[in-house]
Write a protein that holds these residues in place. Structure first.
Motif, PDB file in Angstrom:
ATOM      1  N   ILE A 120      -5.882  14.947   5.681  1.00  0.00           N
ATOM      2  CA  ILE A 120      -6.419  15.718   6.584  1.00  0.00           C
ATOM      3  C   ILE A 120      -6.221  17.138   6.312  1.00  0.00           C
ATOM      4  O   ILE A 120      -6.572  18.058   6.990  1.00  0.00           O
ATOM      5  CB  ILE A 120      -5.619  15.706   8.183  1.00  0.00           C
ATOM      6  CG1 ILE A 120      -4.096  15.422   7.848  1.00  0.00           C
ATOM      7  CG2 ILE A 120      -6.275  14.286   8.808  1.00  0.00           C
ATOM      8  CD1 ILE A 120      -3.514  16.587   8.186  1.00  0.00           C
ATOM      9  N   GLY A 121      -6.067  17.252   5.068  1.00  0.00           N
ATOM     10  CA  GLY A 121      -6.061  18.688   4.375  1.00  0.00           C
ATOM     11  C   GLY A 121      -7.301  19.105   3.993  1.00  0.00           C
ATOM     12  O   GLY A 121      -7.741  18.878   2.905  1.00  0.00           O
TER      13      GLY A 121
ATOM     14  N   LYS B 242      -7.664  14.844  -5.998  1.00  0.00           N
ATOM     15  CA  LYS B 242      -8.034  13.214  -5.725  1.00  0.00           C
ATOM     16  C   LYS B 242      -9.300  13.097  -5.121  1.00  0.00           C
ATOM     17  O   LYS B 242      -9.886  11.975  -5.070  1.00  0.00           O
ATOM     18  CB  LYS B 242      -6.839  12.444  -4.730  1.00  0.00           C
ATOM     19  CG  LYS B 242      -6.479  13.188  -3.457  1.00  0.00           C
ATOM     20  CD  LYS B 242      -5.327  12.463  -2.817  1.00  0.00           C
ATOM     21  CE  LYS B 242      -4.529  13.033  -2.011  1.00  0.00           C
ATOM     22  NZ  LYS B 242      -3.603  13.712  -2.363  1.00  0.00           N
TER      23      LYS B 242
ATOM     24  N   ARG C 114       0.688  -1.132   0.040  1.00  0.00           N
ATOM     25  CA  ARG C 114      -0.194   0.172   0.009  1.00  0.00           C
ATOM     26  C   ARG C 114       0.917   1.279  -0.019  1.00  0.00           C
ATOM     27  O   ARG C 114       2.050   1.356   0.852  1.00  0.00           O
ATOM     28  CB  ARG C 114      -0.796  -0.184   1.243  1.00  0.00           C
ATOM     29  CG  ARG C 114      -1.998   1.083   1.299  1.00  0.00           C
ATOM     30  CD  ARG C 114      -2.036   1.799   2.692  1.00  0.00           C
ATOM     31  NE  ARG C 114      -0.871   2.265   3.378  1.00  0.00           N
ATOM     32  CZ  ARG C 114      -0.152   3.129   3.143  1.00  0.00           C
ATOM     33  NH1 ARG C 114      -0.807   4.172   2.379  1.00  0.00           N
ATOM     34  NH2 ARG C 114       1.024   3.576   3.923  1.00  0.00           N
TER      35      ARG C 114
ATOM     36  N   GLN D 162      -7.931  19.648  -3.228  1.00  0.00           N
ATOM     37  CA  GLN D 162      -7.157  18.509  -3.552  1.00  0.00           C
ATOM     38  C   GLN D 162      -7.720  17.557  -4.722  1.00  0.00           C
ATOM     39  O   GLN D 162      -9.038  17.114  -4.628  1.00  0.00           O
ATOM     40  CB  GLN D 162      -6.991  17.616  -2.348  1.00  0.00           C
ATOM     41  CG  GLN D 162      -6.023  18.344  -1.284  1.00  0.00           C
ATOM     42  CD  GLN D 162      -5.670  17.437  -0.121  1.00  0.00           C
ATOM     43  OE1 GLN D 162      -4.586  16.695  -0.575  1.00  0.00           O
ATOM     44  NE2 GLN D 162      -6.039  17.519   0.959  1.00  0.00           N
TER      45      GLN D 162
ATOM     46  N   ARG E 203      10.872   4.514   4.867  1.00  0.00           N
ATOM     47  CA  ARG E 203      10.620   4.536   6.237  1.00  0.00           C
ATOM     48  C   ARG E 203      11.917   4.632   7.095  1.00  0.00           C
ATOM     49  O   ARG E 203      12.837   4.206   7.053  1.00  0.00           O
ATOM     50  CB  ARG E 203       9.821   3.196   6.895  1.00  0.00           C
ATOM     51  CG  ARG E 203       8.489   2.934   5.961  1.00  0.00           C
ATOM     52  CD  ARG E 203       7.482   4.055   6.455  1.00  0.00           C
ATOM     53  NE  ARG E 203       5.887   4.086   6.196  1.00  0.00           N
ATOM     54  CZ  ARG E 203       5.515   4.547   4.808  1.00  0.00           C
ATOM     55  NH1 ARG E 203       5.992   5.505   4.333  1.00  0.00           N
ATOM     56  NH2 ARG E 203       4.138   4.150   5.040  1.00  0.00           N
TER      57      ARG E 203
ATOM     58  N   LYS F 161       7.334   5.074  -0.098  1.00  0.00           N
ATOM     59  CA  LYS F 161       8.473   6.031   0.422  1.00  0.00           C
ATOM     60  C   LYS F 161       9.243   5.382   1.318  1.00  0.00           C
ATOM     61  O   LYS F 161       8.752   4.254   1.969  1.00  0.00           O
ATOM     62  CB  LYS F 161       7.578   7.182   0.921  1.00  0.00           C
ATOM     63  CG  LYS F 161       6.777   8.060   0.114  1.00  0.00           C
ATOM     64  CD  LYS F 161       6.248   9.061   0.632  1.00  0.00           C
ATOM     65  CE  LYS F 161       4.990   9.604  -0.025  1.00  0.00           C
ATOM     66  NZ  LYS F 161       3.584   9.351   0.103  1.00  0.00           N
TER      67      LYS F 161
ATOM     68  N   SER G  49       0.256   5.962  -0.644  1.00  0.00           N
ATOM     69  CA  SER G  49      -0.627   6.835  -0.848  1.00  0.00           C
ATOM     70  C   SER G  49      -0.685   7.077  -2.373  1.00  0.00           C
ATOM     71  O   SER G  49       0.347   7.369  -2.989  1.00  0.00           O
ATOM     72  CB  SER G  49      -0.402   8.133   0.005  1.00  0.00           C
ATOM     73  OG  SER G  49      -0.739   7.801   1.186  1.00  0.00           O
TER      74      SER G  49
HETATM   75  C1  LIG Z   1      -3.701  11.029   8.837  1.00  0.00           C
HETATM   76  C2  LIG Z   1      -2.974  11.246   7.262  1.00  0.00           C
HETATM   77  C3  LIG Z   1      -3.324  12.515   6.625  1.00  0.00           C
HETATM   78  C4  LIG Z   1      -2.858  12.764   5.468  1.00  0.00           C
HETATM   79  N1  LIG Z   1      -3.133  14.194   4.767  1.00  0.00           N
HETATM   80  C5  LIG Z   1      -2.865  14.322   3.437  1.00  0.00           C
HETATM   81  C6  LIG Z   1      -3.291  15.498   2.666  1.00  0.00           C
HETATM   82  O1  LIG Z   1      -4.095  16.111   3.137  1.00  0.00           O
HETATM   83  N2  LIG Z   1      -2.992  15.431   1.596  1.00  0.00           N
HETATM   84  C7  LIG Z   1      -2.065  14.448   0.985  1.00  0.00           C
HETATM   85  O2  LIG Z   1      -1.788  14.526  -0.234  1.00  0.00           O
HETATM   86  N3  LIG Z   1      -1.615  13.549   1.634  1.00  0.00           N
HETATM   87  C8  LIG Z   1      -1.830  13.151   2.924  1.00  0.00           C
HETATM   88  N4  LIG Z   1      -1.647  12.037   3.666  1.00  0.00           N
HETATM   89  C9  LIG Z   1      -0.770  11.090   2.908  1.00  0.00           C
HETATM   90  C10 LIG Z   1       0.679  11.185   3.515  1.00  0.00           C
HETATM   91  O3  LIG Z   1       1.389  12.044   3.237  1.00  0.00           O
HETATM   92  C11 LIG Z   1       1.251   9.665   3.243  1.00  0.00           C
HETATM   93  O4  LIG Z   1       0.686   8.744   3.769  1.00  0.00           O
HETATM   94  C12 LIG Z   1       2.851   9.736   3.768  1.00  0.00           C
HETATM   95  O5  LIG Z   1       3.627  10.326   3.089  1.00  0.00           O
HETATM   96  C13 LIG Z   1       3.393   8.399   3.574  1.00  0.00           C
HETATM   97  O6  LIG Z   1       3.408   7.658   2.442  1.00  0.00           O
HETATM   98  P1  LIG Z   1       2.752   6.425   1.955  1.00  0.00           P
HETATM   99  O7  LIG Z   1       1.305   6.531   2.516  1.00  0.00           O
HETATM  100  O8  LIG Z   1       2.655   6.274   0.494  1.00  0.00           O
HETATM  101  O9  LIG Z   1       3.239   5.428   2.673  1.00  0.00           O
HETATM  102  C14 LIG Z   1      -2.195  11.731   4.913  1.00  0.00           C
HETATM  103  C15 LIG Z   1      -1.761  10.400   5.329  1.00  0.00           C
HETATM  104  C16 LIG Z   1      -2.282  10.377   6.774  1.00  0.00           C
HETATM  105  C17 LIG Z   1      -2.126   8.936   7.398  1.00  0.00           C
END
Ligand SMILES: Cc1cc2nc3c(=O)[nH]c(=O)nc-3n(C[C@H](O)[C@H](O)[C@H](O)COP(=O)(O)O)c2cc1C
Length: 204
Positions: free
Chosen positions: A156-157, A70, A11, A68, A194, A192, A13
């Protein structure tokens, strides 16, 4: 179905979603049925989800989520809602266990009594529990989506008051997170890095 550890490790993002992809109500319900397996304190299940899937409602949600892309490009943007007074419904929620004979009356009374003792006067804990439960559900939802060959993006944005108004939240409800789910479009970032485990783990 892929094994759980592969799903966890694969997984990431997503930022880019296929805007032509549509999810059926049955597909959305199935994903949420997996999210329902998420554990919660006292099994109070103090969360609900608004699945925003129509083009006009996604556009309105995007407007309160800092634009955003997405939010509207993904097939569905799930609004994870935390409920601050979920403990009040434990009587109803635990009853089936009593009726099935899995617990006795003393255990039932203890369960409800302990939860009321913890939450009834503690608004900070009610707030924290709403965030905790909905956050855990968000993770289950993202892993389930991954297993279904979909991608996800947590957010959370957003303007909490704007989201609350857009999806009609009650006074005891919090907009905890948005999670877009859909089919990936090209250009998403790779996994990404860790931190080292040693930086985040202390075995005592
Ligand atoms: C609680 C939470 C809030 C986040 N808010 C945003 C957001 O508002 N916009 C965005 O582009 N990514 C957001 N992210 C994505 C994170 O940037 C991303 O999970 C993090 O960089 C780790 O990358 P990965 O999910 O690919 O492992 C959020 C992730 C989490 C868990």
């Amino acid at each position: 179905m892929t094994d759980a550890l592969t799903i966890i490790k694969s997984r990431t993002s997503a930022n880019n979603f296929d805007p032509t992809h549509v999810m059926t109500a049955a597909e959305i319900e199935e994903l949420v049925s997996y999210a329902q397996e998420t554990p919660t304190s006292f099994n109070q299940q103090n969360w609900r989800i608004v699945a925003v899937s129509s083009a006009d409602r996604k556009a309105a949600l995007k407007a309160v989520a800092y634009g955003q892309a997405k939010v509207s490009d993904a097939a569905v943007c799930f609004v994870l809602v935390g409920i601050k007074d979920g403990y009040k419904e434990l009587g109803r929620l635990v009853k089936p266990l009593l009726e099935a004979g899995a617990i006795d009356q003393a255990a039932y009374d203890g369960w409800i009594g302990m939860a009321n003792g913890m939450y009834a006067e503690n608004t900070q804990l009610q707030h924290d529990e709403a965030i905790r439960s909905a956050s855990m559900v968000a993770m289950t939802l993202m892993l389930a989506a991954q297993d279904k060959g979909l991608v996800s993006g947590a957010m959370i944005g957003f303007d909490p008051a704007g989201v609350a108004k857009e999806v009609g939240l009650g006074a005891n409800e919090l907009p905890v997170m948005l999670v877009s789910v859909g089919r990936a479009a090209p250009g998403n970032w790779p996994r990404k890095p860790r931190r080292a485990v040693s930086e985040q783990l202390k075995i005592v």
